[in-house]
Design an enzyme around this catalytic site. Sequence first.
Site, mmCIF file in Angstrom:
data_model
loop_
_atom_site.group_PDB
_atom_site.id
_atom_site.type_symbol
_atom_site.label_atom_id
_atom_site.label_comp_id
_atom_site.label_asym_id
_atom_site.label_seq_id
_atom_site.Cartn_x
_atom_site.Cartn_y
_atom_site.Cartn_z
ATOM 1 N N ASP A 94 36.939 40.770 46.856
ATOM 2 C CA ASP A 94 38.165 40.853 46.062
ATOM 3 C C ASP A 94 38.571 42.318 45.865
ATOM 4 O O ASP A 94 38.068 43.002 44.978
ATOM 5 C CB ASP A 94 37.952 40.176 44.702
ATOM 6 N N LYS A 103 42.484 47.052 43.069
ATOM 7 C CA LYS A 103 41.537 47.496 42.046
ATOM 8 C C LYS A 103 41.212 48.970 42.221
ATOM 9 O O LYS A 103 41.303 49.493 43.327
ATOM 10 C CB LYS A 103 40.231 46.699 42.182
ATOM 11 N N ASP A 137 32.148 38.162 44.265
ATOM 12 C CA ASP A 137 33.221 37.279 43.794
ATOM 13 C C ASP A 137 33.132 35.868 44.393
ATOM 14 O O ASP A 137 33.986 35.032 44.132
ATOM 15 C CB ASP A 137 34.587 37.921 44.072
ATOM 16 N N ASP A 142 45.737 40.272 41.953
ATOM 17 C CA ASP A 142 44.320 40.334 41.590
ATOM 18 C C ASP A 142 43.897 39.114 40.771
ATOM 19 O O ASP A 142 42.711 38.901 40.538
ATOM 20 C CB ASP A 142 44.037 41.633 40.818
ATOM 21 N N GLU A 148 43.626 36.175 41.747
ATOM 22 C CA GLU A 148 43.604 35.302 42.930
ATOM 23 C C GLU A 148 42.692 34.092 42.771
ATOM 24 O O GLU A 148 42.932 33.048 43.363
ATOM 25 C CB GLU A 148 43.184 36.115 44.164
ATOM 26 N N ARG A 185 42.142 32.012 40.370
ATOM 27 C CA ARG A 185 42.774 30.825 39.790
ATOM 28 C C ARG A 185 43.676 30.121 40.794
ATOM 29 O O ARG A 185 43.887 28.906 40.696
ATOM 30 C CB ARG A 185 43.528 31.213 38.508
#
Length: 498
Positions: A270, A277, A288, A347, A349, A351
Site C-alpha cells: 500500500d 504516503k 497490508d 489511500d 483503498e 475498504r
Amino acid sequence: MAFETALTVASPESFDTPFLAVVLPQGDLPQSLAALDRATGGALSRVIAAGDFKGKKDEVALLYPERQPARVLLIGVGKAEDVTRTQLRRAAGIAAKRARTLGAPTAALWYTSESRGKVSWREVAQVAAEGALQGAWYFGEMKRPPEEPKPPLERLTILMGSDAEAEMTAGHRVGSAIGAGHVAARGLQVLPGNLCTPEYLGKAAIELAARFALTATVLDGKQILAEGMHALLAVAQGSALDPRFIVLEYSGAPKSSRPVVLIGKGVTFDTGGISIKPAQGMEDMKFDMSGAAAVLGTFEMLGRLKPKVNVVGLIPSAENMPSGTAYKPGDVVKSHFGKTIEVVNTDAEGRLLLADALSYARRFDPACVLDIATLTGAILISLGNIAAGVMGTDSALVQEVIAAGARAAERAWELPLWDEYRDLIKSDIADMKNSGGRNAGSITAAWFLREFVEGFPWAHLDIAGMDNIDRDDPAMVKGPTGVGVRLFSEFVLGRAVA
Ligand code: BES
Ligand code: MN
Ligand code: ZN
C-alpha cells in the site's frame, strides 16, 4: 526440518534434554519440583533462596546445573491464583524463543501443577503448543547463512503427568493446529511486496487447498471484471500486477449448516496510490495483507484439525500504486453491490476491496461474516498495539468476537458505530465517499463497510497496529505477529459442533 511440538508422559528430572524449561508461580520452590531440585544438585532452591528468581510474570533464570539437564530455564507466571491462559502461553513462547537463540536442537517444557492456577490441563497443552510455535518462529531464509550456524530448534516436548495425559493430548492437538496456522500467517506476512503479490496469495490458497482437500477458487482480473467488482478493480488499476479474488471453502458440517465467512484484506503493498504516503516507514505497508494472512492461517488450522463447522474465506487482493493508470481522487466507481463510491482518497483503498468482498459474501447465505483488515492508522492512535478495534451490526456477534480474542490473547475492543458517524461519509455526487477525514477514522471506515452488509450479522476487526511489532518481545521476535489466526480459530471452533 520445520519446528514442531510433541507431548510425552515424563517427569522433568528423568527426561533427557539439552534444554529444560520449567514454569512456576511466584513464591517458594513448589513441592512438585523437589525431585528436579535434588537431581540438579540443589540449583533451583539456591537461585530462589538467593532471591534471584521470584517467579514474577515473564521472569526468567537460566541455570547450568552440574548434572543433567545441561540447561534449566525457570520461567515465572506470577501469582498462582491469577494465572491466565495468556501467561501460560507466553511461558511456552519464552521457552521456545530462548531454546532457539541458545542453539539447543531440542527442548522440553514442564508446567508445574502449581503454575496453572484455574486453567485446565487441556488448555495448558493447547496454549503451550501455540506459545512454543510462536516463540520458535524466526525468518532467516533471505540471509546468507552465518559462518558458524547454530543448530535449528527442531522440537519442543511438553512433559506431562500420566493423570493429565488424556486432557493434554486433546488440547495439544488443537494448539498444534492453531500454532501451525499462526506460523503460516507470519510466513506470508514477512514476505516483501515484490514476492508476496496477489498472484502469490492466490497460489498459496491453491496449494493450501490441495494439501488439505479444501476448495479454492481464484478469480483473476478478467473474472473479477466479469463479476462486476469495480471497487476492487479501481484499487488494482494503478499496478502492473493483476488482482486476485480468492475463495476458500472448508466443509466440516452438513451443507444445511450455514457457513462462517471470513474476509481478509489482501493489499500486498500500500503506497497510498496517488494520495501517496510519506516515505518514512512505508516499507511496513508490505504488511497490508495481514488480514489475508489471518484468513489463510485459519484455513491451515481448519485443514489440520477438521472441526465440524463450515467456513468460507474471501480474500480480495491487489497492490495500491500511483501510476498513469491509477485511480484518482474524485473518481466515482460502481461497487459489486451496486452502490456508487466517490474516491476522495486513494489511500483509503482497503475498504474498497472489502466492500466488494462483503457484497460477494451474500451468495453463501452466511451464518455470520467477520472481516479483518489493517484498515486505519486511526486505530493505532486509539488502541495502540494492545488491541484490535471491533465494530459490527450485531452486539451478540461482537461479544462473541471479543470473547474469542480474550481466549486467544488477541484482544479486541469495541468502538461505537452510532448513526451520526454515517454523515461523515456523505458524498455530493455518489452514494458515499471513501473517506470521512481524520475524525473518528476507524469508525467511518467501518461505516463505509457497513453500507455493503446485507442479510447477515457482521463484525469488522481493524488490526492496523497489531499486524507487526517493531521490538523483540521475550515470547516472539519483532516483525509479523500472525494476529487474527488465534482469534478466528477460537471463534470458529466455538461454533463447531462437538
Ligand atoms: N493500510 C492503511 C492503514 C494502516 C496504517 C495500516 C498504518 C497499518 C499501519 C490504510 O490503507 C490507510 O492508508 N488508511 C488511511 C485511511 C485514510 C486515508 C482515510 C489512514 O489510516 O490514514
Ligand atoms: Mn491505504
Ligand atoms: Zn491499506
